[in-house]
Design a protein around this motif. Sequence first.
Motif, PDB file in Angstrom:
ATOM      1  N   ALA A 129      16.294-117.781  -0.586  1.00  0.00           N
ATOM      2  CA  ALA A 129      15.655-118.998  -1.084  1.00  0.00           C
ATOM      3  C   ALA A 129      14.921-119.702   0.046  1.00  0.00           C
ATOM      4  O   ALA A 129      15.455-119.858   1.142  1.00  0.00           O
ATOM      5  N   LYS A 130      13.690-120.121  -0.216  1.00  0.00           N
ATOM      6  CA  LYS A 130      12.874-120.766   0.818  1.00  0.00           C
ATOM      7  C   LYS A 130      12.470-122.188   0.462  1.00  0.00           C
ATOM      8  O   LYS A 130      12.345-123.019   1.346  1.00  0.00           O
ATOM      9  N   GLY A 131      12.216-122.480  -0.802  1.00  0.00           N
ATOM     10  CA  GLY A 131      11.744-123.816  -1.117  1.00  0.00           C
ATOM     11  C   GLY A 131      11.769-124.121  -2.599  1.00  0.00           C
ATOM     12  O   GLY A 131      11.965-123.246  -3.423  1.00  0.00           O
ATOM     13  N   THR A 132      11.547-125.400  -2.892  1.00  0.00           N
ATOM     14  CA  THR A 132      11.575-125.898  -4.255  1.00  0.00           C
ATOM     15  C   THR A 132      10.506-126.965  -4.433  1.00  0.00           C
ATOM     16  O   THR A 132      10.276-127.774  -3.540  1.00  0.00           O
ATOM     17  N   VAL A 133       9.875-126.952  -5.581  1.00  0.00           N
ATOM     18  CA  VAL A 133       8.991-128.030  -6.003  1.00  0.00           C
ATOM     19  C   VAL A 133       9.518-128.473  -7.356  1.00  0.00           C
ATOM     20  O   VAL A 133       9.783-127.637  -8.219  1.00  0.00           O
ATOM     21  N   GLY A 134       9.703-129.784  -7.529  1.00  0.00           N
ATOM     22  CA  GLY A 134      10.196-130.191  -8.832  1.00  0.00           C
ATOM     23  C   GLY A 134      10.470-131.664  -8.966  1.00  0.00           C
ATOM     24  O   GLY A 134      10.223-132.453  -8.055  1.00  0.00           O
ATOM     25  N   TYR A 135      11.019-132.005 -10.129  1.00  0.00           N
ATOM     26  CA  TYR A 135      11.394-133.375 -10.434  1.00  0.00           C
ATOM     27  C   TYR A 135      12.903-133.491 -10.368  1.00  0.00           C
ATOM     28  O   TYR A 135      13.629-132.744 -11.032  1.00  0.00           O
TER      29      TYR A 135
END
Length: 176
Positions: A129-135
Amino acid sequence: HIFSGSVYITGSVGIGTASPGYSLDIASTAHNQDLLRLSHYTSPTDAGFMIGFNTDGTTDSNVITMGVEYSGVDYDVINIQRSTRNVGIGTTNPITNLHILSSGTGVIRLAASADGNDSRMDFYQATTAKGTVGYDDGNDTVALIYDTSLDSTKGINISSSGNVGIGTSSPGRTLD
């Protein structure tokens, strides 16, 4: 033959082939052809769902297409390019793993089914896992994070009031 009532068949059924290799085997007889059509009961000649083959603009029958017919017009909705296994929505020539083409403003919507749930997209390098974009519903922020937790302090968070935080999941001030 025309059958009425129930029909039970043991073995395989071939349409367009005398040697079916599957329970139901529908063989194409030409390039770029719809093979299976499900019709809407109120307007069977104007509305339906089709599965067939299409061209990617270069190679005939290189795309498996699932589409709809509305008011007598065929629309190729989901297309899988056989040679690359790329999936296209709105395009018969997908050039990436998932290629979405819109005739207007392109929008992708990720939605949680209820309040209290986050909506996010995770990024991986192989299995890491490297990253996340979200709410993040708990903090009421939109986040770009170098981590897989929206509560992480390893990124940028924007609150619903417009505050921006770098290194905090709960920004308290605007950023000029």
